[in-house]
Structure formats: structure tokens, C-alpha cells
Design a protein around this motif. Structure first.
Motif, PDB file in Angstrom:
ATOM      1  N   LEU A  88       0.829  -1.203   0.000  1.00 38.84           N
ATOM      2  CA  LEU A  88       0.000   0.000   0.000  1.00 38.84           C
ATOM      3  C   LEU A  88       0.867   1.258   0.000  1.00 38.84           C
ATOM      4  O   LEU A  88       0.546   2.250  -0.671  1.00 38.84           O
ATOM      5  CB  LEU A  88      -0.927  -0.005   1.218  1.00 38.84           C
ATOM      6  CG  LEU A  88      -1.949   1.133   1.298  1.00 38.84           C
ATOM      7  CD1 LEU A  88      -2.847   1.144   0.064  1.00 38.84           C
ATOM      8  CD2 LEU A  88      -2.791   1.008   2.561  1.00 38.84           C
ATOM      9  N   PHE A 138       1.940   1.763  -3.416  1.00 39.53           N
ATOM     10  CA  PHE A 138       0.831   2.338  -4.188  1.00 39.53           C
ATOM     11  C   PHE A 138       0.769   3.853  -3.994  1.00 39.53           C
ATOM     12  O   PHE A 138       0.625   4.617  -4.960  1.00 39.53           O
ATOM     13  CB  PHE A 138      -0.491   1.701  -3.757  1.00 39.53           C
ATOM     14  CG  PHE A 138      -1.708   2.487  -4.176  1.00 39.53           C
ATOM     15  CD1 PHE A 138      -2.127   2.492  -5.498  1.00 39.53           C
ATOM     16  CD2 PHE A 138      -2.420   3.237  -3.242  1.00 39.53           C
ATOM     17  CE1 PHE A 138      -3.245   3.227  -5.888  1.00 39.53           C
ATOM     18  CE2 PHE A 138      -3.533   3.971  -3.620  1.00 39.53           C
ATOM     19  CZ  PHE A 138      -3.945   3.968  -4.951  1.00 39.53           C
ATOM     20  N   TYR A 143      -1.483  -1.826  -5.660  1.00 38.47           N
ATOM     21  CA  TYR A 143      -2.745  -1.853  -4.913  1.00 38.47           C
ATOM     22  C   TYR A 143      -3.367  -3.250  -4.950  1.00 38.47           C
ATOM     23  O   TYR A 143      -3.904  -3.728  -3.939  1.00 38.47           O
ATOM     24  CB  TYR A 143      -3.744  -0.833  -5.453  1.00 38.47           C
ATOM     25  CG  TYR A 143      -4.991  -0.776  -4.598  1.00 38.47           C
ATOM     26  CD1 TYR A 143      -5.031   0.033  -3.469  1.00 38.47           C
ATOM     27  CD2 TYR A 143      -6.091  -1.576  -4.875  1.00 38.47           C
ATOM     28  CE1 TYR A 143      -6.146   0.055  -2.645  1.00 38.47           C
ATOM     29  CE2 TYR A 143      -7.211  -1.559  -4.062  1.00 38.47           C
ATOM     30  CZ  TYR A 143      -7.233  -0.742  -2.949  1.00 38.47           C
ATOM     31  OH  TYR A 143      -8.330  -0.737  -2.128  1.00 38.47           O
TER      32      TYR A 143
END
Length: 383
Positions: A279, A282, A298
Motif C-alpha cells: 500500500l 501504491f 494496490y
């Protein structure tokens, strides 16, 4: 298998249908919920108070209803919970002020706190393989949520916001009829005293917070993700498809988790930390407007986080022994607590705007880094 055995087996598995219908009823109002709240006077900037109130109710009531279901059985509290949900939906449908919205959200929070400890505990008890049973329950619950979300915009636009909640109440009443027909296994109920039960729930919750906190970011991601993806150049239609795909991944991973979580190499804290790392990647790629790497990272996060609910819930109910309702209640408290933490940190991070980043990126970065710190603690404790 004779007809009687088939009927008993079928009635014993009706909890799976309840587990799908209730998330469907809730997610049907995904679009109507914020729009109705704003229409009756809730300021757009404080819409987060709706899930906040619900999660506060859950933190308080999940352990209590977990204990009561351990002592008095699962079916009665599953049935009561569905009616509480329906009551909350009806209050929403007639709401005329922000106070009504808050009350409705709190009532639904009570319903969630009543339903899921009993439903999860029943799932752990009813099958020969608790992890498989829990995986099936969570898979269907996420699938129900996905279906409701897909139709939420259409229902709100065609029928109206208040009518959407009446439809949600109707779905809940259908779930009540299913719950009434449910057959739970005959067994002697042995529950510790309420003080010991609550202590067990909150102890499990404290443990789970450091192990599965990446899941707690899902609600704020559902808020911020469309903004980020739109900024990366995706159309609203593609964003909607991607978010549905995200939920589908979560649903599928529950069955995968049930099978792989027994392997020696499967470590919940490590997977949680890796998910948060994905994450973080991302967020970084999104800030640099690298669409391909952002999407890839993601999806990696979604797969990793999707492995966690079934495995952690299975461990929570196993650690609780016969007090599975208390174990499931503790697991739920951890989820609610991480959601509150995530929302609070994201709000603070978004207002600070870290390192000249956009408010949305700052919000996600702050909450992800905070949860990575908690996750590292979980890894250290687990090693």
C-alpha cells in the motif's frame, strides 16, 4: 442421506445466507447513506461521524453479545440482530435531522455487534473444519457486500434515498425469516463469567490490532481511492469496475486463506506488514503518477489484506476455546478499533499535507505509516 438428514444439514447452513443478505442490505445504501445525511443537515466535512458512531457501538456491544451468545446460543441473537438492523434502516428512512442519522447509525452498530460474533461463532462450530466454514461465511459476506454496492447507485437513483433504506429493511426482514429457520447444533453451552468473557474479548482485540490492521484501512481507501484514480486519468466507470474487482479479490481470498493459513510459512503479522508495504508503494507510485505500478501495488495489497480476515478470525475463535462468541467479538472489536484509528489519523494527515503532497495522499500516507509501526510490533511479538 435421507430427507430428514438433508433438511437438517440445509437448515444448519442457512447462516451462510444470513451472512450474505445482511452485508447486501447494508451496502445497498452505500450511495444513499451520505447523500441522505447531507440532505438532512449533516455537513459534508463530518460525514465520517456516521461510521465513527457505528464503530463505537460495535466496540462496546460485540464483546457483550459474544458472551451472551456463548451462554444462550447463537440463533436467538442472530435473529434479534437482524431486527435491530431493520430498525436502524427504518430510522434512516424517516430521518429528518442529523441526530436521527446518528441514532440510526448507532442502532445499526448495535445490530452489527449483535450479529457477527454469533454468526462467526456458529460458523466455527457447525463445520468439521472451522477455517473452511469461516472462509465460506466471509467469502459470501464480502460477495453480498459487492452485489449491494454494484446496485446501490441504481437503486438510489431509481427509487430514492429513503426508499433505498426501506428496501434494505426488506432484505433484512428476509434474512430474519431465514434466521428463524436456522438450526444450530445441539451442545452444552459453557461460558465464563461476563468479566472473564469481556477480558478475553479485549485481550484478543489488542492482539489482533497489531496483526491485521491493514484491513482497517479499507473503509478510508474506499473514500480516497476514487479521487486518486481519477487524478491518475481513469474514468469514473473504470474506477467503479476496479473497486468492484477489489471487493471480488477480497471475497475470493477468504477461501484461499482457509486452505493456506494452516501452512507453516503462513504468518499473519508478516503478511499484514507486506500488505502495508504494498500500500505504501501504491501511495508512492500514485504521487508520481505512475498508473501501472500504482494499480499493480494496490492489487498486491488487496490480495495480502484479503488473506487476513479468515485466518485471524479462525485463530481468535480457536484461542477462545468454547467461548467462540467472545473470540469472534474480540476480532470484531479489533476491526472497529483499527477503522477508528485509520479515520482519525487520515483526517489529521490530510489537514497537515505531509511534504507538500496532496491532502488525499497525505491522509493515506499518515495512516499507512502509523499502521506499519503497529504491524512491526506485531511481527516482533510473533517472532
Amino acid at each position: 442421506m435421507n430427507n430428514e438428514e438433508f433438511e437438517v444439514g440445509l437448515r444448519g447452513r442457512l447462516y451462510l445466507l444470513v451472512g450474505a443478505l445482511m452485508p447486501l442490505s447494508f451496502s445497498l445504501a452505500s450511495v444513499a447513506r451520505p447523500l441522505l445525511a447531507v440532505a438532512v443537515g449533516v455537513q459534508a466535512g463530518i460525514l465520517a461521524i456516521i461510521p465513527l458512531v457505528s464503530n463505537i457501538a460495535q466496540i462496546f456491544f460485540r464483546p457483550i453479545f459474544g458472551y451472551l451468545s456463548d451462554k444462550h446460543g447463537r440463533k436467538i441473537f442472530i435473529s434479534i440482530a437482524v431486527l435491530i438492523y431493520a430498525t436502524g434502516y427504518i430510522i434512516y428512512s424517516i430521518a429528518e435531522s442529523p441526530l436521527h442519522i446518528i441514532i440510526a447509525s448507532f442502532v445499526i452498530g448495535i445490530g452489527i455487534g449483535c450479529l457477527w460474533p454469533a454468526l462467526m461463532a456458529l460458523s466455527a462450530e457447525i463445520g468439521s473444519n472451522a477455517r473452511e466454514s469461516l472462509g465460506s461465511l466471509l467469502m459470501l459476506s464480502f460477495l453480498g457486500s459487492l452485489i449491494g454496492s454494484v446496485f446501490s447507485g441504481f437503486v438510489a437513483e431509481v427509487f430514492g434515498w429513503r426508499e433505498t433504506y426501506m428496501l434494505s429493511a426488506l432484505v433484512a426482514l428476509c434474512a430474519f425469516l431465514v434466521a428463524v429457520m436456522l438450526k444450530e447444533p445441539s451442545m452444552k453451552r459453557e461460558a465464563p463469567d461476563i468479566r472473564s468473557s469481556l477480558k478475553l474479548s479485549y485481550k484478543i482485540a489488542a492482539r489482533s490490532v497489531t496483526r491485521i490492521n491493514s484491513i482497517g484501512l479499507k473503509p478510508i481507501l474506499s473514500t480516497y481511492l476514487p479521487v486518486i484514480l481519477l487524478d491518475l486519468g481513469l474514468t469514473q466507470t473504470i474506477i467503479g469496475v476496479f473497486m468492484a474487482f477489489d471487493r471480488l479479490i477480497t471475497s475470493i481470498m477468504q477461501k484461499v486463506s482457509a486452505k493456506v493459513s494452516t501452512k507453516k510459512l503462513f504468518r499473519i503479522p508478516a503478511i499484514n506488514l507486506l500488505s502495508l508495504g504494498a500500500l505504501l508503494l501504491f501511495i508512492t507510485m500514485a504521487s508520481y503518477h505512475n498508473l501501472l505500478l500504482a494499480i499493480s501495488s494496490y492489487i498486491t495489497y488487496s490480495v495480502g489484506a484479503g488473506l487476513l480476515p479468515t485466518s485471524e478470525l479462525a485463530e481468535a475463535t480457536e484461542r477462545a476455546g468454547r467461548a467462540k462468541g467472545s473470540g469472534a467479538g474480540g476480532f470484531g472489536v479489533a476491526l472497529s478499533f483499527t477503522r477508528i484509528i485509520a479515520s482519525s489519523i487520515a483526517t489529521a494527515g490530510g489537514s497537515i499535507e505531509i511534504a507538500s503532497l496532496s491532502p488525499v495522499i497525505s491522509a493515506l500516507l499518515a495512516s499507512t505509516l502509523a499502521f506499519m509501526f503497529l504491524s512491526i510490533i506485531g511481527v516482533i511479538k510473533g517472532s
